[in-house]
Design a protein around this motif. Sequence first.
Motif, PDB file in Angstrom:
ATOM      1  N   VAL A   7     107.033 -40.192  58.538  1.00  0.00           N
ATOM      2  CA  VAL A   7     107.027 -41.437  57.768  1.00  0.00           C
ATOM      3  C   VAL A   7     107.548 -41.182  56.353  1.00  0.00           C
ATOM      4  CG1 VAL A   7     105.520 -43.196  56.746  1.00  0.00           C
ATOM      5  CG2 VAL A   7     105.195 -42.501  59.116  1.00  0.00           C
ATOM      6  N   ILE A   8     107.086 -40.116  55.741  1.00  0.00           N
ATOM      7  CA  ILE A   8     107.553 -39.771  54.388  1.00  0.00           C
ATOM      8  C   ILE A   8     109.060 -39.514  54.398  1.00  0.00           C
ATOM      9  CG2 ILE A   8     107.409 -38.050  52.536  1.00  0.00           C
ATOM     10  CD1 ILE A   8     105.004 -39.793  52.560  1.00  0.00           C
ATOM     11  N   ARG A   9     109.529 -38.743  55.367  1.00  0.00           N
ATOM     12  CA  ARG A   9     110.956 -38.440  55.458  1.00  0.00           C
ATOM     13  C   ARG A   9     111.779 -39.714  55.681  1.00  0.00           C
ATOM     14  NH1 ARG A   9     112.143 -35.109  60.174  1.00  0.00           N
ATOM     15  NH2 ARG A   9     110.500 -33.800  59.314  1.00  0.00           N
ATOM     16  N   PHE A  10     111.257 -40.626  56.492  1.00  0.00           N
ATOM     17  CA  PHE A  10     111.932 -41.896  56.751  1.00  0.00           C
ATOM     18  C   PHE A  10     112.171 -42.655  55.447  1.00  0.00           C
ATOM     19  CE2 PHE A  10     111.388 -46.478  57.498  1.00  0.00           C
ATOM     20  CZ  PHE A  10     112.473 -46.723  58.323  1.00  0.00           C
ATOM     21  N   TYR A  11     111.127 -42.768  54.616  1.00  0.00           N
ATOM     22  CA  TYR A  11     111.264 -43.504  53.364  1.00  0.00           C
ATOM     23  C   TYR A  11     112.135 -42.765  52.346  1.00  0.00           C
ATOM     24  CZ  TYR A  11     108.063 -47.150  54.754  1.00  0.00           C
ATOM     25  OH  TYR A  11     107.481 -48.203  55.387  1.00  0.00           O
ATOM     26  N   VAL A  12     112.001 -41.461  52.264  1.00  0.00           N
ATOM     27  CA  VAL A  12     112.809 -40.685  51.318  1.00  0.00           C
ATOM     28  C   VAL A  12     114.286 -40.800  51.667  1.00  0.00           C
ATOM     29  CG1 VAL A  12     113.358 -38.348  50.541  1.00  0.00           C
ATOM     30  CG2 VAL A  12     110.979 -39.086  50.670  1.00  0.00           C
ATOM     31  N   GLU A  13     114.627 -40.657  52.923  1.00  0.00           N
ATOM     32  CA  GLU A  13     116.027 -40.773  53.330  1.00  0.00           C
ATOM     33  C   GLU A  13     116.533 -42.201  53.147  1.00  0.00           C
ATOM     34  OE1 GLU A  13     116.408 -39.266  57.286  1.00  0.00           O
ATOM     35  OE2 GLU A  13     115.776 -37.248  56.708  1.00  0.00           O
ATOM     36  N   GLY A  14     115.672 -43.166  53.405  1.00  0.00           N
ATOM     37  CA  GLY A  14     116.064 -44.558  53.206  1.00  0.00           C
ATOM     38  C   GLY A  14     116.389 -44.852  51.757  1.00  0.00           C
ATOM     39  N   PHE A  15     115.574 -44.356  50.823  1.00  0.00           N
ATOM     40  CA  PHE A  15     115.848 -44.585  49.409  1.00  0.00           C
ATOM     41  C   PHE A  15     117.085 -43.819  48.949  1.00  0.00           C
ATOM     42  CE2 PHE A  15     111.332 -45.925  49.138  1.00  0.00           C
ATOM     43  CZ  PHE A  15     111.546 -47.157  48.544  1.00  0.00           C
ATOM     44  N   ARG A  16     117.337 -42.671  49.551  1.00  0.00           N
ATOM     45  CA  ARG A  16     118.520 -41.906  49.199  1.00  0.00           C
ATOM     46  C   ARG A  16     119.805 -42.629  49.596  1.00  0.00           C
ATOM     47  NH1 ARG A  16     117.062 -36.319  51.328  1.00  0.00           N
ATOM     48  NH2 ARG A  16     115.538 -35.959  49.739  1.00  0.00           N
ATOM     49  N   GLU A  17     119.789 -43.307  50.721  1.00  0.00           N
ATOM     50  CA  GLU A  17     120.976 -43.970  51.250  1.00  0.00           C
ATOM     51  C   GLU A  17     121.226 -45.358  50.642  1.00  0.00           C
ATOM     52  OE1 GLU A  17     123.114 -42.517  53.366  1.00  0.00           O
ATOM     53  OE2 GLU A  17     121.877 -40.709  53.254  1.00  0.00           O
ATOM     54  N   MET A  18     120.326 -45.839  49.823  1.00  0.00           N
ATOM     55  CA  MET A  18     120.470 -47.185  49.253  1.00  0.00           C
ATOM     56  C   MET A  18     121.628 -47.264  48.277  1.00  0.00           C
ATOM     57  SD  MET A  18     116.991 -48.888  48.140  1.00  0.00           S
ATOM     58  CE  MET A  18     115.485 -48.393  48.863  1.00  0.00           C
TER      59      MET A  18
END
Length: 76
Positions: A7-18
């Motif tokens: 879950v943490i990795r999902f959000y971190v990668e999502g914010f990185r790709e924004m």
Amino acid sequence: MNVFRKVIRFYVEGFREMTVGRTLWAIILVKLFIMFAVLKVFFFPDLLAGKSPEEKADYVLENLAPPASGTEPSTQ
């Protein structure tokens, strides 16, 4: 624990790709700063500053439940 990391990795990668999202988050953070820092200073003064604890208690008691209009406060 593995699910938590996913879950943490999902959000971190999502914010990185924004791209647009970063701008929107920046606007949100600026608005929150304005609301809580700037407006508090100018529109919500500290009415209890410089008063003793007894004066603070009296002030809060008087303003917490003011007497109804047209009635006199009881002296009991």
